[in-house]
Design an enzyme around this catalytic site. Structure first.
Site, PDB file in Angstrom:
ATOM      1  N   THR A  12       1.084  -1.192  -0.083  1.00 19.39           N
ATOM      2  CA  THR A  12       0.216   0.069  -0.093  1.00 19.39           C
ATOM      3  C   THR A  12       0.963   1.283   0.145  1.00 19.39           C
ATOM      4  O   THR A  12       1.881   1.326   0.454  1.00 19.39           O
ATOM      5  CB  THR A  12      -1.048   0.128   1.217  1.00 19.39           C
ATOM      6  N   GLY A  13       0.445   2.254  -0.674  1.00 24.88           N
ATOM      7  CA  GLY A  13       1.216   3.634  -0.661  1.00 24.88           C
ATOM      8  C   GLY A  13       2.367   3.191  -1.693  1.00 24.88           C
ATOM      9  O   GLY A  13       3.537   3.525  -1.343  1.00 24.88           O
ATOM     10  N   TYR A 150       1.333  12.591  15.141  1.00 26.01           N
ATOM     11  CA  TYR A 150       2.156  11.652  13.993  1.00 26.01           C
ATOM     12  C   TYR A 150       2.482  10.254  15.012  1.00 26.01           C
ATOM     13  O   TYR A 150       2.324   9.355  14.750  1.00 26.01           O
ATOM     14  CB  TYR A 150       3.034  12.176  13.256  1.00 26.01           C
TER      15      TYR A 150
END
Length: 249
Positions: A12-13, A150
């Site tokens: 993914t990504g 984050y």
């Protein structure tokens, strides 16, 4: 070596940076690679660069419905997975005073909720002996200013490597996590800084790395492949920190 000959791998990504480096590394060792991303142009370019029978699918990692759609698409093509690299993520930085609910939601929706429900949706497609590698961050371990959202989201993701491993071991599925420090990727160009500020920030970060340089996406990709391969079968629920000693020395 051809450690992944005849195997299917999802990244993914996977259209840029660490994800694309991992996709190239998997493909070079014989895997059929499926990559996802939000940018159709970047996906098309990555698909061309990877060549072979690479599949590129547009997908928003922060939307649960799209996680389920991705699994349904793979199932419709009778694709079963031997390895998954959950790499897609969101990195937004702001001071405590400036964080709003939208920034919080984006970070946790992409880095935690999206990852969690993507794994859930993929469960029926995982072959016995499959490996899941999560992309964490050393920010979960260090007190870097302006990284609270984050860092907290990555700490939650790292926790999943342990809890999901315990739950999925009876199915023959391992979960581990790589936690990179500063890696030379396009991410640093997406932080909204002007060139001078970005250069100064990079220099300040580099001064904190004992090895004296940023890591490369390829260096991280090599560890991802190791954790995804059969050679690491005795590594379960673990975190491998790849940061040039930044959080260790």
């Amino acid at each position: 070596m051809n450690r992944f000959e005849g195997k299917s791998v999802l990244v993914t990504g996977g259209s840029s940076g660490i994800g694309l480096a991992a996709a190239h590394a998997f493909a070079a060792e014989g895997a059929r690679v499926i990559i996802t991303g939000r940018d159709s142009t970047a996906l098309a370019e990555a698909r061309t660069a990877l060549g072979g029978d690479t599949i590129a699918l547009r997908n928003n990692a922060g939307v649960v419905a799209e996680a389920r759609d991705l699994a349904a698409t793979l199932a419709s093509q009778q694709i079963r997975l031997d390895a998954v690299f959950i790499n897609a993520g969101s990195a937004k930085f702001a001071s405590l005073a400036d964080v709003d609910e939208a920034l919080w939601n984006q970070g946790f929706d992409t880095n935690v909720k999206g990852a969690y429900f993507q794994i859930q949706a993929l469960l029926p497609l995982l072959n016995a002996g499959a490996s899941i590698v999560l992309n964490g961050s050393i920010n979960a371990h260090i007190g870097m200013p302006n990284s609270s959202v984050y860092a907290a989201s990555k700490a939650a993701l790292i926790s999943l490597a342990r809890t999901l491993s315990a739950e999925l071991l009876p199915r023959g599925v391992r979960v581990n996590v790589v936690s990179p420090g500063p890696i030379s990727t396009p991410l640093y160009g997406k932080l909204g800084m002007d060139a001078a500020t970005l250069e100064a920030t990079a220099a300040q970060i580099q001064s904190q790395i004992p090895l004296g340089r940023f890591g490369t996406p390829q260096e991280l990709a090599s560890t991802v492949l190791h954790l995804a391969a059969a050679e690491s079968a005795f590594i379960v629920g673990s975190e491998v920190i790849i940061d040039g000693g930044m959080s260790q020395l």
